[in-house]
Design an enzyme around this catalytic site. Structure first.
Site, PDB file in Angstrom:
ATOM      1  N   LYS A  76      -3.464 -11.079   4.112  1.00  0.00           N
ATOM      2  CA  LYS A  76      -3.401 -10.211   2.930  1.00  0.00           C
ATOM      3  C   LYS A  76      -1.980 -10.207   2.357  1.00  0.00           C
ATOM      4  CE  LYS A  76      -4.734  -5.439   1.668  1.00  0.00           C
ATOM      5  NZ  LYS A  76      -5.270  -4.160   2.209  1.00  0.00           N
ATOM      6  N   SER A 151      -9.515  -2.443  -0.151  1.00  0.00           N
ATOM      7  CA  SER A 151      -8.562  -3.257  -0.866  1.00  0.00           C
ATOM      8  C   SER A 151      -8.386  -4.676  -0.314  1.00  0.00           C
ATOM      9  CB  SER A 151      -7.201  -2.572  -0.859  1.00  0.00           C
ATOM     10  OG  SER A 151      -6.670  -2.511   0.443  1.00  0.00           O
ATOM     11  N   SER A 175     -10.057   0.104   3.866  1.00  0.00           N
ATOM     12  CA  SER A 175      -9.733  -1.164   3.201  1.00  0.00           C
ATOM     13  C   SER A 175      -9.955  -2.422   4.039  1.00  0.00           C
ATOM     14  CB  SER A 175      -8.290  -1.149   2.719  1.00  0.00           C
ATOM     15  OG  SER A 175      -8.190  -0.404   1.536  1.00  0.00           O
TER      16      SER A 175
END
Lengths: 485, 95
Positions: A76, A151, A175
């Site tokens: 990420k 997310s 997330s």
């Protein structure tokens, strides 16, 4: 071996160890997949040259004693990576090149893995659909009109589309677990303090926690083992002996007590989620676990509490983006204050600005007690609900999300309906507990659905074991067709 | 309670975010719906509840007050949007 990228991380590690495939061939296979999957928009940055170099280096002098020997991994874009652009999905960090490496990614590299690229995410990890990213929304490989969750949406999309053998995300209110659920993958949020927060772009420091996203529970145990551990640079890092989750993974869960909280059956929840939950209960019962009805009475207050605590912490964390020391700077404004105001207005997207304003307001003079202090008190009650339950049960089983993946654009005009997506995941962050989302079935449209196992603080091994046993008996199969290539 | 446009402009000022006049109305609507949602908490009596300040069962570690790094000026300045040798440059502050 043409289908190496379909395999799980643990199978790939075996293939490398037995020299069935070289690290270079493996890396080339992922690069090819990534180049064919531009439509998904899962990557913000790729580091192919660097990855190929590292693969060659490994092949020349293989060290197979490590947990992640010779494996390329995309992560990420919230983890700072030395000399590789780190954006947090934001315009304000569009040009930010860290001079240091986050502890969690450094742990992965120290275990033999190397970087393949940086994955798209909601801006500053604020979102549940990966639609708030400055670099555009990510598409769910399950369907070209679906969000991948958020997310960590680039992470879930890349993993489900075979663009990385495993990945890592961060989870402040769901997330990791929500995108895992939306893509039929495994996502784990560890106990607060298990994985170092050092070098991760901060959102809400008392809630943020990094964790693995993988194809199987075994992979999850390998990744968690590699990334976790005490770090002196994080003041909230837990100082305890490192555990060997992968070696200790067992599928015997006979006699374990599984709590079923009645408050997780919410209004308007699709019948399919209820049926999935029933299916999960039956699987665990058939494996010899004992189901126990429990109550977590303050569950409905978790989301309102979260939407005070998280924005409050975010408003303070994001005060650092001033256009002076790093990041974007606006060219407009006649003095310092106007430069700040324009920088932050142009640099942040709408959702981030909304949350900074909420946070600033709830912390402002005259409102602090009514909002922030109130939320901290309710957070205590939510934690106590879990503490009370864990005197009676070993783990708690709930659905991961109140629905399957929704359509792109479906919830962007109504922030509260977007927030409601995290209704089952947020309480865990408020209480600092570990929780695992497991793929458990498909709805009638064929979209994946997940179930969540919540454990006591630092009870990662038990949660992984239950997940491992569940996975073996659930029969979930990833049926994603590669429509994008 | 409800937030009006003036209040929102004030909060935006505190947060150092300039808000486009054209966007204030929709922002007001969004923030009010969020606050309506948040204010469910008022249903709960929390008079006798201690606020939670840490979810860890450990207190924050302290360390010796000594320098543990340094001499990294170049690294600290490398991402600055505007610098002058060893300084960050900002718009003129003093007339």
């Amino acid at each position: 071996m043409s289908n190496i990228t379909n395999l799980s991380l643990s199978e790939i590690l075996k293939s490398i160890k037995s020299k069935k495939i070289s690290s270079l061939e493996l890396t080339q296979a992922y690069i090819k997949n990534i180049e064919n999957a531009k439509k998904l928009n899962a990557f913000v940055t790729t580091t192919f040259d660097q990855a190929l170099e590292n693969a060659k280096k490994f092949d020349n002098k293989p060290n197979n004693e490590q947990l992640l020997s010779g494996v390329p991994l995309a992560v990420k874009d919230l983890f700072c990576t030395e000399n590789v652009k780190t954006t947090a999905g934001s315009n304000i960090l569009n040009n930010f090149i860290p001079s240091y490496e986050s502890t969690v990614t450094k742990n992965l590299w120290n275990n033999g893995a190397f970087l393949l690229g940086k994955l798209n995410c909601d801006e500053f990890a604020m979102g549940s659909s990966n639609e708030t990213s400055f670099f555009g929304n990510v598409i769910n490989p399950v369907g070209d009109h679906l969000v991948p969750g958020g997310s960590s949406g680039g992470s879930s999309s890349a993993l489900a589309a075979d663009l990385t053998p495993a990945t890592i995300g961060t989870d402040t209110g769901g997330s990791i677990r929500q995108p895992a659920s939306f893509t039929g993958t495994v996502g784990f949020k560890p106990t607060y303090g298990l994985c170092s927060r050092w070098g991760i772009v901060a959102f809400a420091s008392s809630l943020d926690q990094a964790g693995p996203m993988t194809k199987t529970v075994n992979d999850c145990s390998i990744m968690l083992e590699a990334m976790s551990g005490f770090d002196d640079k994080d003041s909230t890092s837990i100082n305890k002996k490192k555990e060997t989750y992968s070696k200790n993974l067992k599928d015997n869960i006979k006699g374990l007590k599984i709590g079923i909280p009645k408050e997780y059956r919410v209004d308007n929840m699709p019948k399919e989620i209820d049926e999935l939950w029933e299916k999960g209960k039956k699987i665990l019962k058939d494996l010899g676990a004992q189901l126990i009805d429990i109550s977590l009475p303050h569950t409905k207050y978790a989301l309102p509490t979260y939407y005070i605590v998280a924005p409050a912490e975010a408003s303070s964390n994001l005060a650092r983006y001033d256009g002076v020391r790093y990041g974007y700077r606006s060219q407009k404004g006649k003095d310092l204050i106007e430069m700040y105001e324009n920088t932050r207005s142009e640099g942040f997207g709408d959702e981030v600005k909304r949350r900074i304003l909420i946070g600033t307001y709830v912390l402002s003079s005259g409102y602090y007690d009514a909002y922030y202090l109130k939320a901290q008190k309710v957070r205590q009650l939510i934690k106590k609900d879990f503490d009370d339950s864990f005197t009676k049960v070993d783990a708690i089983l709930t659905p991961s999300t109140p629905s399957s993946a929704f359509k792109i654009g479906e919830k962007t005009n109504d922030p509260v309906s977007m927030y409601l997506n995290d209704i089952f995941t947020v309480p865990v962050n408020l209480a600092g507990l570990p929780a695992l989302s497991l793929p458990a079935g498909l709805d009638k449209k064929g979209y994946p659905l997940g179930l969540q196992l919540i454990g006591k603080a630092l009870d990662e091994q038990k949660i992984l074991n239950i997940g491992y046993a569940f996975e073996k008996n659930c029969g979930y199969k990833n049926e994603i067709k590669k429509w994008w290539s | 309670m409800s937030l009006d446009k003036e209040k929102i402009k004030h909060v935006a000022k505190l947060a150092r975010i300039s808000v486009d006049e054209a966007k204030v109305a929709s922002l007001t609507k969004d923030l009010n719906s969020i606050f309506k949602f948040i204010e469910q908490l008022n249903e709960l009596n929390t008079d006798k509840v201690e606020p939670l300040t840490s979810i860890l069962n450990q207190s924050l570690r302290s360390r010796k007050d000594e320098i543990s790094d340094g001499k990294i000026r170049e690294k600290i300045l490398q991402n600055s949007p505007k610098k002058n040798e060893e300084f960050f440059v900002v718009p003129k502050v003093v007339e």
